[in-house]
Design a protein around this motif. Structure first.
Motif, short mmCIF file in Angstrom:
data_model
loop_
_atom_site.label_atom_id
_atom_site.label_comp_id
_atom_site.label_asym_id
_atom_site.label_seq_id
_atom_site.Cartn_x
_atom_site.Cartn_y
_atom_site.Cartn_z
N GLY A 105 29.81 -3.33 60.74
CA GLY A 105 29.68 -3.41 62.19
C GLY A 105 30.58 -2.44 62.92
N LEU A 106 30.69 -1.21 62.40
CA LEU A 106 31.55 -0.21 63.01
C LEU A 106 30.75 1.02 63.41
CD1 LEU A 106 34.61 -0.29 60.56
CD2 LEU A 106 34.61 -1.11 62.93
N TYR A 107 30.98 1.51 64.62
CA TYR A 107 30.54 2.84 64.99
C TYR A 107 31.42 3.86 64.26
CZ TYR A 107 28.08 0.53 68.86
OH TYR A 107 27.26 -0.27 69.61
N VAL A 108 30.99 5.12 64.28
CA VAL A 108 31.71 6.17 63.54
C VAL A 108 31.96 7.36 64.46
CG1 VAL A 108 31.55 7.85 61.65
CG2 VAL A 108 30.75 5.49 61.30
N ILE A 109 33.21 7.85 64.42
CA ILE A 109 33.55 9.17 64.95
C ILE A 109 33.61 10.10 63.75
CG2 ILE A 109 35.25 10.57 66.17
CD1 ILE A 109 36.23 8.01 67.55
N ALA A 110 32.65 11.03 63.67
CA ALA A 110 32.56 11.94 62.53
C ALA A 110 33.34 13.21 62.83
CB ALA A 110 31.10 12.28 62.24
N ARG A 111 34.23 13.60 61.89
CA ARG A 111 35.11 14.74 62.10
C ARG A 111 35.07 15.64 60.85
NH1 ARG A 111 40.82 12.31 63.61
NH2 ARG A 111 41.10 14.23 64.80
N PRO A 112 34.08 16.54 60.77
CA PRO A 112 33.93 17.35 59.57
C PRO A 112 34.61 18.71 59.61
CG PRO A 112 31.98 17.59 60.92
CD PRO A 112 32.92 16.66 61.67
N GLY A 113 35.50 18.93 60.55
CA GLY A 113 36.24 20.20 60.58
C GLY A 113 35.42 21.36 61.11
N PRO A 114 35.44 22.50 60.41
CA PRO A 114 35.82 22.76 59.00
C PRO A 114 37.31 22.50 58.66
CG PRO A 114 34.49 24.57 59.86
CD PRO A 114 34.86 23.73 61.02
N PHE A 115 38.20 22.79 59.57
CA PHE A 115 39.62 22.50 59.35
C PHE A 115 39.89 21.09 59.86
CE2 PHE A 115 43.97 22.28 61.01
CZ PHE A 115 44.71 22.71 59.93
N ILE A 116 40.59 20.26 59.05
CA ILE A 116 40.89 18.89 59.49
C ILE A 116 42.39 18.60 59.52
CG2 ILE A 116 38.66 17.99 58.71
CD1 ILE A 116 40.13 16.82 56.25
N ASN A 117 43.22 19.43 58.95
CA ASN A 117 44.65 19.18 58.79
C ASN A 117 44.83 17.94 57.89
OD1 ASN A 117 47.39 19.07 58.85
ND2 ASN A 117 47.58 18.78 61.06
N ALA A 118 45.13 16.77 58.49
CA ALA A 118 45.22 15.51 57.74
C ALA A 118 46.22 15.56 56.59
CB ALA A 118 43.84 15.10 57.21
N GLU A 119 47.12 16.56 56.61
CA GLU A 119 48.08 16.74 55.52
C GLU A 119 47.38 16.81 54.16
OE1 GLU A 119 49.63 16.06 58.95
OE2 GLU A 119 49.06 14.16 58.05
N VAL A 120 46.18 17.45 54.14
CA VAL A 120 45.50 17.70 52.86
C VAL A 120 45.65 19.17 52.51
CG1 VAL A 120 43.85 15.82 53.13
CG2 VAL A 120 43.25 18.11 53.95
N ASP A 121 45.43 19.46 51.25
CA ASP A 121 45.63 20.82 50.75
C ASP A 121 44.71 21.80 51.50
OD1 ASP A 121 46.84 22.63 48.89
OD2 ASP A 121 44.91 22.72 47.86
N GLY A 122 45.30 22.88 51.99
CA GLY A 122 44.53 23.89 52.70
C GLY A 122 43.97 23.43 54.02
N GLY A 123 44.46 22.31 54.53
CA GLY A 123 43.94 21.79 55.79
C GLY A 123 42.50 21.34 55.71
#
Length: 659
Positions: A105-123
């Motif tokens: 029962g959740l709506y979604v905010i979709a965030r596919p970047g291309p760059f997302i940061n999120a402290e992941v490798d290579g952003g």
């Protein structure tokens, strides 16, 4: 623990979401199927929980906190191990993920970047792209925009892979391009490319972007402009004592006036915690330092300025397994979030839940309210903001001192009793709030409200006075508080101790009120209110039976006192099942609840694990018992260096017997 409840009627499912027609918006809020919605969202990283069977648990915890939306990054590099190769199976099954969001029962905010940061490798960029050093990532070179047809071709390839997998899911209500993007000359070429590419590939919902600097970056290009805000990022010392700690967030009024005249005020990343670097203080210390107070302050400060879209980053912590994490962060990405890395709920979760449950019960009041100067406070410094919607007033009280403060509020002839605000905290006081034909003014805190035809339930917590003004004389049916009645006014003074019910009828309506010491053990589950559980798991409707499985009680030692559980339902209750067996439960038909006397939880004894097996971290398939696993002798160290694993991570496996 599983409880099934039969009702005399088939309820409307508050846990469900409408399949949205094209999402509309104005300067107040989103409108989904014509209904004003205040977006209460939390961020969850599926790629930091490499067990799809647990995704539903984290999504449900977001839902149980009163949230209606989940914020999902889609990590390009996680899905593309090599140039031209894409994987959306198993741990990367985004179709399964999005279907679970709809199921919960959740709506979604979709965030596919291309760059997302999120402290992941290579952003978020794939490793193979990082190796192409002649391709300027994000069309940036030394801070300035540069044309890069090759990068745009790769970005198109990614969007052509991910967007067709998003489009079948009608619960996606917002689509973000890039993340915190900025270039020195504010050249819009790259952002315009992404916007038009998303539209070309079929994205119909509003397209958004989040501006880290609150400078209006791309506000004239995207449909809904939003900002990020992290009020506390220096956590080695206590932020309490800094009276200017909310200064950045206090600028939202300015953001609205300059950049949000035709779209709702939005915070696409509102502090839900903070990341811990290698030399940091650790996530337990971060969570203690931020405390409930930080969650209350950042969220109420945003809402007091008219924010109607907010998303806490992060809401559920995760793990930087394999090579997911960026160099500055270590294996844990718990983030001090409301939901721990391992899945438990924290005090910060409880603070977020109390706010979201209230906002969700009065979305139109919050969405359509406007700033006003009609509210008077005995302590003017305590009144941060006041808003008005019709004849209803919202008074936001903020105490940035180390001492509790008290005030009485007045607005348009309506007066509260004394209102106390704890040190370094914030709350809202609601005056002249409509409830059917009555109007309610509460000095204690309002948690939620439920309505069914001529029956109404309001839930309050914490000590304080509540006043009901009704158009006809009222008749008390239950009074655990000691109410006073003067004509068409009923007043209750709750001392903040115990669960207490007040029930009265007036003008053909029955009004039920429940008073609680705090909101931590109260949960909205569909059309039910469950009180007394430390967490409530899945719920589902099957025929005339609603199941409320797995009440997860706090761990108690053997011999602890039994626990009382109440389930309130305005339509009446007549049967209960626990663990699929009929059990005795007593019904209070006047207060409208079913009461269970729960047995004490048995003492939990952790099983012995062993023998241990280890292998360098990679991906293993379910049931893979052979390749790469090395059996360790009993008592051998589990430290990676001693095991000869000097880079990346390690998987450990052991077995236990029992339940």
């Amino acid at each position: 623990m599983k409880v099934a409840l039969s009702r005399f009627f088939r309820p409307r499912r508050r846990d469900s979401i409408d399949a949205p027609a094209p999402v509309a918006y104005d300067q107040h809020s989103l409108l989904i199927n014509g209904q004003r919605i205040v977006i209460r969202s939390g961020a969850f990283h599926y790629f930091r929980l490499p067990s799809p069977d647990l995704w539903k648990d984290r999504l449900l915890k977001i839902k149980r906190a009163g949230y209606n939306t989940v914020d999902l990054y889609f990590y390009w590099g996680y899905h593309s191990p090599a140039r031209g190769v894409y994987d959306f199976t198993g741990l990367r099954d985004v179709d399964r993920l999005l279907s679970l969001c709809k199921e919960v029962g959740l709506y979604v905010i979709a965030r596919p970047g291309p760059f997302i940061n999120a402290e992941v490798d290579g952003g978020g960029h794939p490793a193979w792209l990082l190796a192409e050093t002649d391709v300027p990532l994000r069309c940036l070179c030394e801070g300035r925009h540069v044309d890069s047809p090759q990068y745009l071709a790769y970005a198109r390839e990614w969007y052509e892979q991910i967007i067709p997998r998003l489009l079948p899911h009608d619960n996606i209500i917002l689509f973000q391009i890039e993340n915190e993007y900025f270039n020195d000359d504010l050249d819009p070429t790259y952002m315009r490319f992404l916007y038009h590419l998303a539209r070309e590939l079929g994205v119909k919902c509003p397209i958004i972007h989040n501006d880290l600097w609150k400078q209006g970056c791309w506000s004239d290009l995207v449909d809904i402009y939003g900002v990020d805000d992290y009020a506390v990022t220096s956590l080695a010392s206590d932020w309490r004592g800094n009276a200017n700690v909310m200064a950045g967030l206090d600028r939202l009024d300015e953001v609205r006036e300059r950049y949000c005249t035709k779209s709702p005020l939005s915070i696409f990343e509102l502090q839900g915690g903070w990341f811990d670097p290698w030399t940091g203080i650790g996530y337990e210390a971060i969570r203690r330092n931020l405390g409930r107070e930080n969650m209350e302050l950042v969220t109420w400060t945003a809402l007091a300025q008219g924010t109607t879209i907010y998303s806490h980053y992060m809401f559920a912590g995760g793990t930087n397994w394999n090579h997911i994490g960026a160099p500055p962060v270590h294996t844990s990405y718990d983030y001090g979030a409301p939901v721990y890395e391992w899945g438990g709920v924290s005090d910060r979760y409880q603070a977020a839940k109390a706010i979201a449950m209230l906002v969700g019960s009065f979305e139109e009041v919050f969405a359509l309210s406007e700033p006003c100067d009609d509210v008077r406070s005995d302590d003017a410094g305590l009144l941060y903001k006041a808003r008005r919607q019709g004849d209803t007033y919202l008074a936001f009280l903020r105490n940035l001192t180390g001492q509790p403060r008290s005030t009485t509020l007045k607005a348009n002839g309506v007066e509260t009793g004394p209102v106390v605000v704890a040190p370094w905290s914030m709350r809202v006081v609601m005056l002249n709030l409509p409830c059917a034909d009555a109007h309610v003014t509460a000095a204690c805190q309002v948690l939620t409200a439920m309505h069914l035809e001529n029956q109404h339930l309001m839930v309050f917590y914490g000590p304080g006075r509540v006043r009901w003004d009704v158009p006809a004389s009222c008749r008390l049916l239950r009074d655990d508080v000691g109410c006073s009645i003067e004509g068409t006014r009923l007043v209750a003074d709750y001392d903040g101790k115990g669960w207490k019910d007040v029930v009265f009828s007036a003008g053909g309506h029955r009004y039920r009120s429940l008073f609680l010491p705090n909101a931590d053990e109260a949960w909205c589950v569909g059309d039910y209110l469950v009180v007394g559980a430390s967490y409530v798991g899945e719920s589902r409707l099957k025929g005339g039976i609603t199941d409320l499985p797995r009440y997860e009680m706090r761990v108690q030692t053997a011999g602890a006192k039994a626990k009382t559980l109440r389930v309130y339902a305005l339509g009446g209750l007549n049967r209960a099942e626990i663990n699929d067996e009929m059990v005795h439960a007593s019904e209070d038909s006047i207060a409208g609840y079913l009461r269970f006397e729960m047995s004490a939880a048995p003492e939990i004894r952790l099983p012995t694990l062993g023998p241990w097996r280890v292998q360098p971290a990679g991906e293993t398939r379910e049931g893979d018992e052979s390749a790469g696993w090395r059996l360790l002798p009993a008592g051998e160290s589990l430290e990676m260096d001693r095991l000869g694993i000097s880079r990346g991570g390690a998987w450990y496996r052991a077995r236990y017997s029992g339940k």
